[in-house]
Design an enzyme around this catalytic site. Sequence first.
Site, mmCIF file in Angstrom:
data_model
loop_
_atom_site.group_PDB
_atom_site.id
_atom_site.type_symbol
_atom_site.label_atom_id
_atom_site.label_comp_id
_atom_site.label_asym_id
_atom_site.label_seq_id
_atom_site.Cartn_x
_atom_site.Cartn_y
_atom_site.Cartn_z
ATOM 1 N N LYS A 1 0.827 -1.218 0.000
ATOM 2 C CA LYS A 1 0.000 0.000 0.000
ATOM 3 C C LYS A 1 0.854 1.258 0.000
ATOM 4 O O LYS A 1 0.623 2.185 -0.767
ATOM 5 C CB LYS A 1 -0.918 -0.001 1.230
ATOM 6 C CG LYS A 1 -1.645 1.312 1.423
ATOM 7 C CD LYS A 1 -2.352 1.395 2.759
ATOM 8 C CE LYS A 1 -1.472 1.695 3.924
ATOM 9 N NZ LYS A 1 -1.434 3.061 4.425
ATOM 10 N N ASN A 2 1.850 1.290 0.871
ATOM 11 C CA ASN A 2 2.612 2.538 1.022
ATOM 12 C C ASN A 2 3.483 2.847 -0.191
ATOM 13 O O ASN A 2 3.744 4.011 -0.488
ATOM 14 C CB ASN A 2 3.451 2.506 2.303
ATOM 15 C CG ASN A 2 2.572 2.661 3.539
ATOM 16 O OD1 ASN A 2 1.399 3.023 3.429
ATOM 17 N ND2 ASN A 2 3.126 2.375 4.702
ATOM 18 N N ARG B 1 2.854 13.831 13.649
ATOM 19 C CA ARG B 1 3.131 13.647 12.232
ATOM 20 C C ARG B 1 3.285 14.959 11.432
ATOM 21 O O ARG B 1 2.523 15.218 10.491
ATOM 22 C CB ARG B 1 2.061 12.753 11.599
ATOM 23 C CG ARG B 1 1.885 11.468 12.379
ATOM 24 C CD ARG B 1 1.030 10.457 11.690
ATOM 25 N NE ARG B 1 1.766 9.712 10.682
ATOM 26 C CZ ARG B 1 1.305 8.640 10.075
ATOM 27 N NH1 ARG B 1 0.121 8.200 10.339
ATOM 28 N NH2 ARG B 1 2.037 8.019 9.186
ATOM 29 N N CYS C 1 -3.740 7.933 10.173
ATOM 30 C CA CYS C 1 -3.909 7.369 11.506
ATOM 31 C C CYS C 1 -3.480 8.339 12.587
ATOM 32 O O CYS C 1 -2.480 9.044 12.447
ATOM 33 C CB CYS C 1 -3.081 6.094 11.625
ATOM 34 S SG CYS C 1 -3.912 4.691 10.930
ATOM 35 N N ARG D 1 -8.480 0.298 5.444
ATOM 36 C CA ARG D 1 -7.639 1.285 4.758
ATOM 37 C C ARG D 1 -6.419 0.602 4.147
ATOM 38 O O ARG D 1 -5.882 1.075 3.144
ATOM 39 C CB ARG D 1 -7.135 2.345 5.746
ATOM 40 C CG ARG D 1 -8.177 3.363 6.146
ATOM 41 C CD ARG D 1 -7.554 4.443 7.003
ATOM 42 N NE ARG D 1 -6.246 4.772 6.468
ATOM 43 C CZ ARG D 1 -5.209 5.202 7.167
ATOM 44 N NH1 ARG D 1 -5.318 5.369 8.457
ATOM 45 N NH2 ARG D 1 -4.074 5.475 6.592
ATOM 46 N N ILE E 1 5.060 17.743 8.747
ATOM 47 C CA ILE E 1 5.668 17.563 7.422
ATOM 48 C C ILE E 1 6.732 18.634 7.150
ATOM 49 O O ILE E 1 7.012 18.984 6.020
ATOM 50 C CB ILE E 1 4.612 17.547 6.282
ATOM 51 C CG1 ILE E 1 3.791 18.840 6.261
ATOM 52 C CG2 ILE E 1 3.705 16.347 6.354
ATOM 53 C CD1 ILE E 1 3.075 19.048 4.919
ATOM 54 N N ASP F 1 5.237 -0.114 12.061
ATOM 55 C CA ASP F 1 3.935 -0.631 11.613
ATOM 56 C C ASP F 1 3.702 -2.090 12.035
ATOM 57 O O ASP F 1 2.605 -2.613 11.854
ATOM 58 C CB ASP F 1 3.800 -0.515 10.085
ATOM 59 C CG ASP F 1 3.528 0.919 9.649
ATOM 60 O OD1 ASP F 1 3.423 1.809 10.512
ATOM 61 O OD2 ASP F 1 3.429 1.158 8.430
HETATM 62 C C1 UD1 Z 1 5.314 6.230 6.570
HETATM 63 C C2 UD1 Z 1 4.260 5.166 6.443
HETATM 64 C C3 UD1 Z 1 3.795 4.694 7.799
HETATM 65 C C4 UD1 Z 1 4.982 4.271 8.648
HETATM 66 C C5 UD1 Z 1 6.051 5.359 8.672
HETATM 67 C C6 UD1 Z 1 7.320 4.920 9.373
HETATM 68 C C7 UD1 Z 1 3.156 5.810 4.372
HETATM 69 C C8 UD1 Z 1 1.936 6.367 3.736
HETATM 70 N N1 UD1 Z 1 3.136 5.723 5.713
HETATM 71 O O1 UD1 Z 1 4.715 7.336 7.220
HETATM 72 O O2 UD1 Z 1 2.899 3.608 7.629
HETATM 73 O O3 UD1 Z 1 4.550 4.022 9.971
HETATM 74 O O4 UD1 Z 1 6.399 5.725 7.329
HETATM 75 O O5 UD1 Z 1 7.866 3.792 8.763
HETATM 76 O O6 UD1 Z 1 4.104 5.390 3.729
HETATM 77 N N2 UD1 Z 1 8.656 13.508 10.878
HETATM 78 C C9 UD1 Z 1 8.832 14.847 11.169
HETATM 79 N N3 UD1 Z 1 8.783 15.761 10.160
HETATM 80 C C10 UD1 Z 1 8.540 15.404 8.867
HETATM 81 C C11 UD1 Z 1 8.336 14.045 8.564
HETATM 82 C C12 UD1 Z 1 8.409 13.119 9.595
HETATM 83 O O7 UD1 Z 1 9.059 15.207 12.343
HETATM 84 O O8 UD1 Z 1 8.499 16.277 8.007
HETATM 85 C C13 UD1 Z 1 8.744 12.493 11.952
HETATM 86 C C14 UD1 Z 1 7.414 11.776 12.214
HETATM 87 O O9 UD1 Z 1 6.603 12.491 13.100
HETATM 88 C C15 UD1 Z 1 7.892 10.454 12.757
HETATM 89 C C16 UD1 Z 1 9.199 10.185 11.994
HETATM 90 O O10 UD1 Z 1 9.612 11.462 11.498
HETATM 91 O O11 UD1 Z 1 8.212 10.570 14.123
HETATM 92 C C17 UD1 Z 1 9.051 9.225 10.817
HETATM 93 O O12 UD1 Z 1 7.967 9.591 10.013
HETATM 94 P P1 UD1 Z 1 7.887 9.253 8.444
HETATM 95 O O13 UD1 Z 1 8.932 8.236 8.119
HETATM 96 O O14 UD1 Z 1 7.866 10.513 7.694
HETATM 97 O O15 UD1 Z 1 6.472 8.564 8.356
HETATM 98 P P2 UD1 Z 1 5.399 8.746 7.224
HETATM 99 O O16 UD1 Z 1 6.088 8.944 5.899
HETATM 100 O O17 UD1 Z 1 4.383 9.713 7.661
#
Ligand code: UD1
Length: 430
Positions: free
Chosen positions: A22-23, A122, A117, A397, A124, A305
């Site tokens: 999915k991801n 989370r 979720c 989902r 960006i 996950d």
């Molecule tokens: C993706 C996956 C999710 C998985 C996660 C970690 C998708 C759609 N989702 O989520 O299922 O649990 O990777 O393997 O692919 N962070 C920041 N700033 C940012 C981005 C991230 O502080 O701009 C932090 C997050 O809060 C978290 C960590 O970095 O603590 C890792 O997050 P990230 O790897 O970005 O997860 P997602 O891409 O959201």
Amino acid sequence: MEQYIIKGGIPLHGEVEIGGAKNAALAILAAANMTNETVYIDNLPDVRDINALLEAMEGIGTRIERVDRHAVKVNGSSVENFIVESESMKKIRASYYLLGALLGKYKKAQVPLPGGCNIGSRPIDQHLKGFKAMGARTRVEHGFVIAEAETLHGAHIFLDMVSVGATINIMMAAVMAEGNTTIENAAKEPHVVDVANFLNSMGAKIKGAGTDVIRIRGVASLHKTEYSIIPDQIEAGTFMFAAAVTGGDIVLHNVIPKHLEATSSKLMELGCQVHEYDDAVRVVAPSRLQGTHVKTMPYPGFPTDMQPQMAVSLAIAEGTSIVTESIFENRFRYVDELARMGASVKVEGNVAVISGVDRFTGARVSAPDLRAGAALVIAGLAAEGITIVDDIYYIERGYENLDLKFQGLGAKIEKVASEKEIQKFRLKVG
Ligand code: UD1
């Protein structure tokens, strides 16, 4: 509202086919908009998140042709609107991949602030930091993230933390930027590599995906491709833990065993046998699981996950185990639900101390998020008596036909939508 109802206590046996990741699929579908030619993508999972993204893409003018349940043709030449407005997009985290894809191709994008979720704050910021370094202006306004640029240029970007989403998003934006981009401290997850392979098959010049330094040489345009998405390592891991907690013996097909190494190694610490084949794995559970410790880490570490599924296994293992969650701060929300089934878990901050019990007993529980929901289902498969899992919307989902796949392994599980159906199930299973 639909629920899963489960009569637990049956060891799982047999074979199961794992679907596409999915991801990876979410990012690849967004990236498919980056060429004006038609892209064919297969091994796509038929799950809510994917269908929400496809709907949003149609909303901006992308032409989507469903070839079959697991394959689509995508044509992004008719995209005429860079504002992604679909309601369903707000619910999925990966809406942000349209930001990188549209910014990369059209130098302009407006996407709802990501949902998904509720497992932590989370942010960006790292995505936006990357876009800014390439010359984009970004702002958050009325619930939307807006990014625009006259031109995007290559940049040297050092991520403050390892982020899957930021790595992929910056990679997409950089593919058609002028000059060279380097992403340092990049995520190494298999789906980062899959997205890079997909973009390269469209003519991008990305090197180093799968290591912590990714280098991208900008190209003028991308072209059509045919691409098959990698198997879902999290779906696979969920079935592997289901075999472990039920005392089962199952073979999973359509997997890449290398991607499952962190999961396999924890299953072995739990006392399971894990046999690896070219594109299959077999998990054989012991008569009693042994407790152990685990800490979630970016790939190749143990995936966040898989943390709830691992914790469920430890909750019926012998001894005391410690689970440390180092990626998302809010990922123990299933613990109260698991306690209803007899588990003994104490959470302090990002650490859970689990005292293994002999067995779970069936209860009515509710899925707090996607992976925790799946973990409660596997707890139900192991439990004595009947378990009802509410809010399976979350589970759907990311899992296609979870109930049917478990039925194929001998489980007594059904999707129901009313008290009458619940009664019918109870009468049927005795
Ligand atoms: C993706 C996956 C999710 C998985 C996660 C970690 C998708 C759609 N989702 O989520 O299922 O649990 O990777 O393997 O692919 N962070 C920041 N700033 C940012 C981005 C991230 O502080 O701009 C932090 C997050 O809060 C978290 C960590 O970095 O603590 C890792 O997050 P990230 O790897 O970005 O997860 P997602 O891409 O959201």
